[in-house]
Design a protein around this motif. Structure first.
Motif, mmCIF file in Angstrom:
data_model
loop_
_atom_site.group_PDB
_atom_site.id
_atom_site.type_symbol
_atom_site.label_atom_id
_atom_site.label_comp_id
_atom_site.label_asym_id
_atom_site.label_seq_id
_atom_site.Cartn_x
_atom_site.Cartn_y
_atom_site.Cartn_z
ATOM 1 N N LEU A 1 15.585 14.381 81.817
ATOM 2 C CA LEU A 1 14.170 14.575 82.107
ATOM 3 C C LEU A 1 13.942 16.029 82.505
ATOM 4 O O LEU A 1 14.892 16.772 82.773
ATOM 5 N N ALA A 2 12.677 16.411 82.548
ATOM 6 C CA ALA A 2 12.317 17.762 82.982
ATOM 7 C C ALA A 2 10.951 17.710 83.642
ATOM 8 O O ALA A 2 10.063 16.965 83.211
ATOM 9 N N ILE A 3 10.781 18.505 84.700
ATOM 10 C CA ILE A 3 9.529 18.545 85.462
ATOM 11 C C ILE A 3 8.743 19.775 85.040
ATOM 12 O O ILE A 3 9.292 20.882 84.982
ATOM 13 N N PHE A 4 7.465 19.589 84.752
ATOM 14 C CA PHE A 4 6.621 20.726 84.391
ATOM 15 C C PHE A 4 6.373 21.610 85.618
ATOM 16 O O PHE A 4 6.408 21.126 86.759
ATOM 17 N N PRO A 5 6.122 22.904 85.404
ATOM 18 C CA PRO A 5 5.910 23.819 86.529
ATOM 19 C C PRO A 5 4.776 23.420 87.465
ATOM 20 O O PRO A 5 4.804 23.743 88.647
ATOM 21 N N ASP A 6 3.763 22.702 86.947
ATOM 22 C CA ASP A 6 2.668 22.272 87.827
ATOM 23 C C ASP A 6 3.076 21.113 88.735
ATOM 24 O O ASP A 6 2.343 20.754 89.663
ATOM 25 N N GLU A 7 4.251 20.506 88.471
ATOM 26 C CA GLU A 7 4.805 19.386 89.237
ATOM 27 C C GLU A 7 3.924 18.150 89.203
ATOM 28 O O GLU A 7 4.164 17.182 89.920
ATOM 29 N N LYS A 8 2.906 18.159 88.337
ATOM 30 C CA LYS A 8 2.033 17.008 88.179
ATOM 31 C C LYS A 8 2.368 16.217 86.921
ATOM 32 O O LYS A 8 1.732 15.201 86.638
ATOM 33 N N HIS A 9 3.326 16.721 86.167
ATOM 34 C CA HIS A 9 3.764 16.051 84.945
ATOM 35 C C HIS A 9 5.275 16.186 84.818
ATOM 36 O O HIS A 9 5.873 17.121 85.341
ATOM 37 N N TYR A 10 5.877 15.233 84.114
ATOM 38 C CA TYR A 10 7.271 15.359 83.736
ATOM 39 C C TYR A 10 7.447 14.732 82.360
ATOM 40 O O TYR A 10 6.547 14.057 81.831
ATOM 41 N N LEU A 11 8.571 14.964 81.742
ATOM 42 C CA LEU A 11 8.867 14.357 80.459
ATOM 43 C C LEU A 11 10.254 13.737 80.494
ATOM 44 O O LEU A 11 11.101 14.107 81.307
ATOM 45 N N THR A 12 10.471 12.772 79.621
ATOM 46 C CA THR A 12 11.795 12.187 79.449
ATOM 47 C C THR A 12 12.271 12.440 78.028
ATOM 48 O O THR A 12 11.485 12.374 77.071
ATOM 49 N N LEU A 13 13.547 12.750 77.900
ATOM 50 C CA LEU A 13 14.191 12.968 76.617
ATOM 51 C C LEU A 13 14.966 11.690 76.295
ATOM 52 O O LEU A 13 15.966 11.384 76.952
ATOM 53 N N ASN A 14 14.505 10.946 75.286
ATOM 54 C CA ASN A 14 14.960 9.574 75.082
ATOM 55 C C ASN A 14 15.883 9.472 73.869
ATOM 56 O O ASN A 14 15.452 9.630 72.722
ATOM 57 N N ASN A 15 17.152 9.213 74.140
ATOM 58 C CA ASN A 15 18.191 9.309 73.129
ATOM 59 C C ASN A 15 18.180 8.161 72.138
ATOM 60 O O ASN A 15 18.512 8.343 70.972
ATOM 61 N N ALA A 16 17.797 6.968 72.553
ATOM 62 C CA ALA A 16 17.833 5.813 71.652
ATOM 63 C C ALA A 16 16.545 5.653 70.857
ATOM 64 O O ALA A 16 16.574 5.254 69.691
ATOM 65 N N SER A 17 15.392 5.924 71.473
ATOM 66 C CA SER A 17 14.118 5.828 70.755
ATOM 67 C C SER A 17 13.756 7.124 70.037
ATOM 68 O O SER A 17 12.738 7.196 69.359
#
Length: 206
Positions: A97-113
């Protein structure tokens, strides 16, 4: 910093250590062990990704197998962790996962999907929610977000939501890794640059 955080994939735990320098050598002392699993999670859980927010106020962990993200508040004085929220993600096997600089959003890097999914965070109400369209990639492994000081020298559609473009190609050298540029602040017109690695020779779909 004064604290260190170690993630154990098979134990599904985060260990917290304080550290200081004594005679030019680091001295570590364990001060906390906390689980990454929810009360109903089973033995297929595997804690796989961890990141601390830019402000140092929050620590996030992604759990593959049970497909969840857990967010902890970091005690600024003691360094200990307290659960803020836990979210079931919409994709499969959130390896990183990674957190955006605004700390109000994040993303997930999904290996199976085979996708990157985006989430908005409400710290006061203690939840996060899926937002925007996932970006299709193939067997992604790791990811890094970099906030750019200036906009790239090409035009992208501006949006207060997520939008993206693809540059570069697959490879081991970070200079030629796939890149996604995302606008998350229409007023400031700022870009976010995302680096990620995946299987070679796979076209990106936006």
């Amino acid at each position: 910093g004064r604290f260190a955080y170690i993630l154990y994939e098979l134990l599904n735990q985060v260990e917290v250590y304080s550290y200081k320098i004594v005679d030019d050598m680091p001295v570590f002392e364990k001060i906390q062990t906390i689980t990454t699993m929810g009360p109903k999670d089973d033995d297929v859980c595997a804690a796989s990704g961890m990141e601390v927010s830019k402000s140092g106020k929050y620590l996030y962990v992604s759990n593959s197998g049970v497909n969840s993200v857990i967010c902890y508040a970091i005690d600024q004085k003691e360094g200990t962790l307290t659960v803020t929220f836990q979210t079931r993600v919409c994709s499969d096997f959130p390896k990183m996962l990674a957190i955006f600089p605004d700390e109000k959003h994040y993303l997930t890097l999904n290996n199976a999907s085979n996708d990157i999914a985006f989430y908005a965070v409400d710290y006061e109400k203690k939840y996060s929610i899926w937002e925007g369209k996932p970006i299709k990639v193939d067997k992604p492994h790791c990811i890094y977000i970099l906030q750019l000081e200036a906009s790239p020298e090409f035009n992208l559609p501006w949006s207060s939501r997520f939008c993206g473009a693809f540059l570069g190609c697959e490879g081991a050298d970070i200079s030629v890794l796939p890149q996604v540029f995302i606008s998350v602040d229409e007023k400031e017109r700022s870009y976010i640059q995302i680096w990620y690695s995946c299987s070679p020779g796979i076209p990106m779909d936006f």
